[in-house]
Design a protein around this motif. Structure first.
Motif, PDB file in Angstrom:
ATOM      1  N   LEU A   1      -9.362  -2.734 -18.980  1.00  0.00           N
ATOM      2  CA  LEU A   1      -9.836  -1.850 -20.045  1.00  0.00           C
ATOM      3  C   LEU A   1     -10.327  -0.499 -19.534  1.00  0.00           C
ATOM      4  CD1 LEU A   1     -11.787  -3.935 -22.741  1.00  0.00           C
ATOM      5  CD2 LEU A   1      -9.594  -2.743 -22.950  1.00  0.00           C
ATOM      6  N   SER A   2     -10.808  -0.449 -18.288  1.00  0.00           N
ATOM      7  CA  SER A   2     -11.336   0.809 -17.761  1.00  0.00           C
ATOM      8  C   SER A   2     -10.255   1.872 -17.621  1.00  0.00           C
ATOM      9  CB  SER A   2     -12.004   0.577 -16.404  1.00  0.00           C
ATOM     10  OG  SER A   2     -11.071   0.102 -15.453  1.00  0.00           O
ATOM     11  N   TYR A   3      -8.979   1.468 -17.671  1.00  0.00           N
ATOM     12  CA  TYR A   3      -7.882   2.426 -17.546  1.00  0.00           C
ATOM     13  C   TYR A   3      -7.517   3.081 -18.877  1.00  0.00           C
ATOM     14  CZ  TYR A   3      -6.845   0.161 -13.008  1.00  0.00           C
ATOM     15  OH  TYR A   3      -6.889  -0.351 -11.737  1.00  0.00           O
ATOM     16  N   PHE A   4      -8.055   2.564 -19.977  1.00  0.00           N
ATOM     17  CA  PHE A   4      -7.609   3.009 -21.296  1.00  0.00           C
ATOM     18  C   PHE A   4      -8.775   3.514 -22.132  1.00  0.00           C
ATOM     19  CE2 PHE A   4      -4.922  -0.536 -19.839  1.00  0.00           C
ATOM     20  CZ  PHE A   4      -3.757   0.186 -19.614  1.00  0.00           C
TER      21      PHE A   4
ATOM     22  N   GLN B   1       6.893  -2.831 -10.724  1.00  0.00           N
ATOM     23  CA  GLN B   1       6.317  -1.493 -10.870  1.00  0.00           C
ATOM     24  C   GLN B   1       4.975  -1.537 -11.593  1.00  0.00           C
ATOM     25  OE1 GLN B   1       9.087   1.229 -12.670  1.00  0.00           O
ATOM     26  NE2 GLN B   1      10.743   0.693 -11.279  1.00  0.00           N
ATOM     27  N   LYS B   2       4.904  -2.375 -12.628  1.00  0.00           N
ATOM     28  CA  LYS B   2       3.660  -2.486 -13.400  1.00  0.00           C
ATOM     29  C   LYS B   2       2.525  -3.010 -12.530  1.00  0.00           C
ATOM     30  CE  LYS B   2       3.327  -5.721 -16.583  1.00  0.00           C
ATOM     31  NZ  LYS B   2       3.430  -6.440 -17.880  1.00  0.00           N
ATOM     32  N   SER B   3       2.809  -4.019 -11.719  1.00  0.00           N
ATOM     33  CA  SER B   3       1.779  -4.579 -10.840  1.00  0.00           C
ATOM     34  C   SER B   3       1.242  -3.525  -9.888  1.00  0.00           C
ATOM     35  CB  SER B   3       2.345  -5.762 -10.039  1.00  0.00           C
ATOM     36  OG  SER B   3       2.733  -6.804 -10.906  1.00  0.00           O
ATOM     37  N   ILE B   4       2.134  -2.724  -9.326  1.00  0.00           N
ATOM     38  CA  ILE B   4       1.712  -1.661  -8.395  1.00  0.00           C
ATOM     39  C   ILE B   4       0.876  -0.623  -9.126  1.00  0.00           C
ATOM     40  CG2 ILE B   4       2.550   0.216  -6.932  1.00  0.00           C
ATOM     41  CD1 ILE B   4       4.999  -1.572  -6.346  1.00  0.00           C
ATOM     42  N   MET B   5       1.321  -0.245 -10.327  1.00  0.00           N
ATOM     43  CA  MET B   5       0.597   0.764 -11.097  1.00  0.00           C
ATOM     44  C   MET B   5      -0.819   0.299 -11.441  1.00  0.00           C
ATOM     45  SD  MET B   5       1.694   2.525 -14.713  1.00  0.00           S
ATOM     46  CE  MET B   5       3.025   3.454 -13.951  1.00  0.00           C
TER      47      MET B   5
ATOM     48  N   SER C   1      -2.975   0.263  -8.327  1.00  0.00           N
ATOM     49  CA  SER C   1      -3.375   1.590  -7.844  1.00  0.00           C
ATOM     50  C   SER C   1      -4.385   2.247  -8.771  1.00  0.00           C
ATOM     51  CB  SER C   1      -2.137   2.489  -7.733  1.00  0.00           C
ATOM     52  OG  SER C   1      -1.681   2.880  -9.019  1.00  0.00           O
ATOM     53  N   GLY C   2      -4.317   1.923 -10.069  1.00  0.00           N
ATOM     54  CA  GLY C   2      -5.245   2.517 -11.030  1.00  0.00           C
ATOM     55  C   GLY C   2      -4.877   3.924 -11.435  1.00  0.00           C
ATOM     56  N   THR C   3      -3.720   4.407 -11.008  1.00  0.00           N
ATOM     57  CA  THR C   3      -3.289   5.756 -11.376  1.00  0.00           C
ATOM     58  C   THR C   3      -2.152   5.653 -12.370  1.00  0.00           C
ATOM     59  OG1 THR C   3      -3.903   6.556  -9.194  1.00  0.00           O
ATOM     60  CG2 THR C   3      -2.467   7.967 -10.513  1.00  0.00           C
TER      61      THR C   3
ATOM     62  N   LEU D   1       0.826  -1.211   0.000  1.00  0.00           N
ATOM     63  CA  LEU D   1       0.000   0.000   0.000  1.00  0.00           C
ATOM     64  C   LEU D   1       0.858   1.258   0.000  1.00  0.00           C
ATOM     65  CD1 LEU D   1      -2.812  -1.094   2.499  1.00  0.00           C
ATOM     66  CD2 LEU D   1      -3.113  -0.539   0.080  1.00  0.00           C
ATOM     67  N   LEU D   2       1.936   1.228   0.785  1.00  0.00           N
ATOM     68  CA  LEU D   2       2.828   2.381   0.832  1.00  0.00           C
ATOM     69  C   LEU D   2       3.491   2.624  -0.528  1.00  0.00           C
ATOM     70  CD1 LEU D   2       4.507   1.842   4.329  1.00  0.00           C
ATOM     71  CD2 LEU D   2       3.035   3.759   3.676  1.00  0.00           C
ATOM     72  N   LEU D   3       3.912   1.505  -1.176  1.00  0.00           N
ATOM     73  CA  LEU D   3       4.506   1.636  -2.500  1.00  0.00           C
ATOM     74  C   LEU D   3       3.507   2.209  -3.495  1.00  0.00           C
ATOM     75  CD1 LEU D   3       6.569  -1.654  -2.824  1.00  0.00           C
ATOM     76  CD2 LEU D   3       7.478   0.664  -3.009  1.00  0.00           C
ATOM     77  N   ALA D   4       2.284   1.684  -3.432  1.00  0.00           N
ATOM     78  CA  ALA D   4       1.229   2.185  -4.325  1.00  0.00           C
ATOM     79  C   ALA D   4       0.955   3.653  -4.071  1.00  0.00           C
ATOM     80  CB  ALA D   4      -0.052   1.361  -4.131  1.00  0.00           C
ATOM     81  N   ALA D   5       0.917   4.033  -2.768  1.00  0.00           N
ATOM     82  CA  ALA D   5       0.656   5.428  -2.420  1.00  0.00           C
ATOM     83  C   ALA D   5       1.759   6.335  -2.959  1.00  0.00           C
ATOM     84  CB  ALA D   5       0.545   5.579  -0.905  1.00  0.00           C
ATOM     85  N   ALA D   6       3.010   5.851  -2.860  1.00  0.00           N
ATOM     86  CA  ALA D   6       4.139   6.639  -3.363  1.00  0.00           C
ATOM     87  C   ALA D   6       4.040   6.826  -4.867  1.00  0.00           C
ATOM     88  CB  ALA D   6       5.452   5.960  -3.010  1.00  0.00           C
ATOM     89  N   LEU D   7       3.635   5.748  -5.548  1.00  0.00           N
ATOM     90  CA  LEU D   7       3.503   5.814  -6.997  1.00  0.00           C
ATOM     91  C   LEU D   7       2.384   6.764  -7.392  1.00  0.00           C
ATOM     92  CD1 LEU D   7       4.615   4.625  -9.632  1.00  0.00           C
ATOM     93  CD2 LEU D   7       2.819   2.911  -9.514  1.00  0.00           C
ATOM     94  N   VAL D   8       1.258   6.672  -6.669  1.00  0.00           N
ATOM     95  CA  VAL D   8       0.130   7.556  -6.938  1.00  0.00           C
ATOM     96  C   VAL D   8       0.549   9.005  -6.785  1.00  0.00           C
ATOM     97  CG1 VAL D   8      -2.118   8.317  -6.123  1.00  0.00           C
ATOM     98  CG2 VAL D   8      -1.650   5.880  -6.324  1.00  0.00           C
TER      99      VAL D   8
END
Length: 536
Positions: free
Chosen positions: A132-135, A103-107, A110-112, A16-23
């Motif tokens: 698909l909802s991301y694109f 990195q891809k998995s986290i991205m 996170s959906g961001t 979660l922290l990694l995802a938050a940092a990426l977001v």
């Protein structure tokens, strides 16, 4: 159990922290400058002509590069000029393949996402279809804002076919690379050995057998040892079975025969090809370590320090694998099979088409700007500069309308130079088939050499099972089916080549494949094939 539970909790918090940092890092998609200056849909956005916007806009573009390639390609002069001409500034995020999986998995979790994902190596079909909802669907953007791509799709319908997803929409942009061959690999033989032994280039499977036997027994490398390996690969390459009508362009055990998808490891042609391979193996003409060695071991044999020891193989170009011995090897025409015909893996349309070369995400606030920026890549001059390097840096534009590739700096291979100077294989591009005659390549190296070799086999290229697209549901079923089936096929192939007995165990082998779900696998592949062929 409590200790394990605590460890799991820690892992969840870490993720979660990694995802938050990426977001946080990707927040405000397009950057603050874009938010303050872009007014897409108003007078600041120009639907035609350049610049694309009256005031500068920043878009974030993410791409993955192999290993330690780095981001020197971003200094491509065409890209720098494009920024000035369009007033669209690109904030590049270049990630290494070494770290991209995590990195891809986290991205995706996170959906961001950034505004644009570039290059088909960055997100796979499965990544896209399952998210698909991301694109953004791009059909309307292509129609309204991308005249270059629209014209390319009309000239070359294959672009639309490969880009259409199972729901009938286009989510990713395609590419047609310049000066690509129709053939994939070609037979490559040690010509110096042939000359040493007074032998002709083998024309058919019987002659190939006789040549490999001579390689084994007559010391063509002249070192007084019987260390020659007539044929070696990492596993039995499907290319070795080409003379028997087996052509597997995309490595999925599928072919198209009489207009229908076929799983060739259950075909009679495959069976006859393995009998031939077993004959060669039993006489020591195929490397005894072929089914146990990895690519590093194979390469070590191909580039043996003292003398060349490999006689025959199938490759893209000889210089790609044989190192200092490359000059002894030559590509030859496809070997004729028992039926007298020649078969070459490849694609009659050219080995040049890719999809997923650019995605515009739903995080992007200015998709019209992103679409118009992407369309600038779909001209002939833009495409060659994004495949080799900029005009004036890598390419020389001549007065007669031709384009010549310059020689690379001393100590650098042409291919390495192109990767350093351009997007190379990745990113949107389109070179019209009619334009390619204007590109002047060195016929003795790199891309030019491959086109010369291509002439040996391009008339024998078969229609491949195409690079089809699968639905989310199909992607969920495929891994289980292919893991079991492909593993069993590989195990039995190794057994039959090394020990024989294919006639006695063939029926049981086919039954076992059917029990593993071969019928379901064929249905999935056939449905995907029919969808692909129905796109107009």
């Amino acid at each position: 159990m409590k200790r394990q539970s605590g460890l799991n909790s820690f892992k969840k918090w870490a993720a979660l922290l990694l995802a938050a940092a990426l977001v946080f890092g990707l927040a405000g998609c397009g950057g603050g400058k874009a938010e303050n200056t872009a007014k897409s849909g108003t007078g600041d956005f120009n639907k035609e002509g350049l610049p694309i916007v009256s005031e500068p806009v920043t878009l974030k573009v993410l791409t993955m590069r192999w290993g330690n390639m780095g981001d020197t390609f971003t200094q491509n002069q065409w890209l720098k000029d494009l920024e000035q001409q369009t007033k669209v500034k690109i904030e590049w995020e270049v990630v290494s393949s070494n770290d991209w999986g995590e990195q891809k998995s986290i991205m995706l979790a996170s959906g961001t996402l950034p505004d644009i994902i570039l290059g088909n190596q960055t997100f796979t079909d499965s990544d896209i279809v399952n998210n698909l909802s991301y694109f953004r669907p791009l059909d309307d953007y292509i129609d309204q804002y991308m005249p270059n791509l629209k014209a390319a799709m009309e000239e070359t319908p294959e672009l639309k076919k490969i880009s259409t997803f199972p729901d009938g929409k286009i989510y990713s942009l395609p590419a047609r690379l310049p000066s690509r061959p129709k053939t994939r690999n070609q037979p490559v033989i040690n010509k110096a050995w042939l000359d040493q032994l007074g032998l002709e280039v083998p024309d058919n499977t019987e002659e190939l057998y006789n040549v490999l036997k001579a390689f084994k027994e007559q010391d063509p490398n002249g070192n007084g040892k019987q260390d020659e390996i007539p044929y070696t690969e990492t596993g039995l390459s499907p290319d070795f079975l080409n003379p028997f009508g087996i052509t597997d362009t995309y490595g999925n055990s599928m072919m198209v025969k009489d207009g229908k998808p076929v799983f060739y490891p259950t075909s009679e042609e495959y069976k006859e090809g393995l009998k031939y391979a077993n004959k060669l193996y039993s006489e020591g003409l195929i490397d005894k370590e072929m089914f146990t060695q990895d690519a590093t071991m194979t390469s070590a044999k191909q580039q043996n320090a003292d003398v060349p020891i490999v006689g025959f193989t199938n490759q893209w170009t000889p210089d790609a694998v044989f190192g200092k011995w490359s000059g002894e090897y030559a590509a030859i025409p496809p070997i004729a099979g028992p039926d007298g015909n020649r078969y070459n893996p490849g694609d009659p349309n050219g080995m040049s088409f890719n999809r997923n070369e650019m995605l515009i995400t739903t995080s992007c606030k200015y998709p019209e700007i992103a679409a118009r920026w992407a369309d600038q890549f779909y001209t002939n001059e833009a495409s060659i500069q994004n495949f080799w390097g900029a005009i004036g840096t890598v390419i020389q534009k001549n007065d007669d309308g031709t384009y010549t590739l310059m020689d690379p700096p001393a100590g650098t291979s042409a291919d390495a130079w192109y990767w350093d100077q351009s997007l190379r294989d990745f990113g949107p591009k389109y070179v019209s088939p009619t334009f390619e005659k204007n590109i002047v390549l060195n016929p003795e190296a790199g891309d030019g050499l491959k086109l010369e070799i291509d002439k040996l086999g391009n008339e024998y290229v078969t229609t491949p099972f195409p690079n089809v697209m699968y639905t989310s549901e199909e992607f969920q079923e495929l891994p289980t089916l292919t893991t079991d089936i492909d593993s069993y096929v590989a195990t039995m192939r190794a057994q039959w080549v090394t020990k024989g007995g294919i006639d006695e165990s063939w029926d049981e082998y086919v039954k076992q494949l059917n029990d593993m779900g071969l019928e379901k696998l064929l249905k999935i592949r056939t449905d995907a094939y029919n969808r692909y062929m129905s796109v107009k």
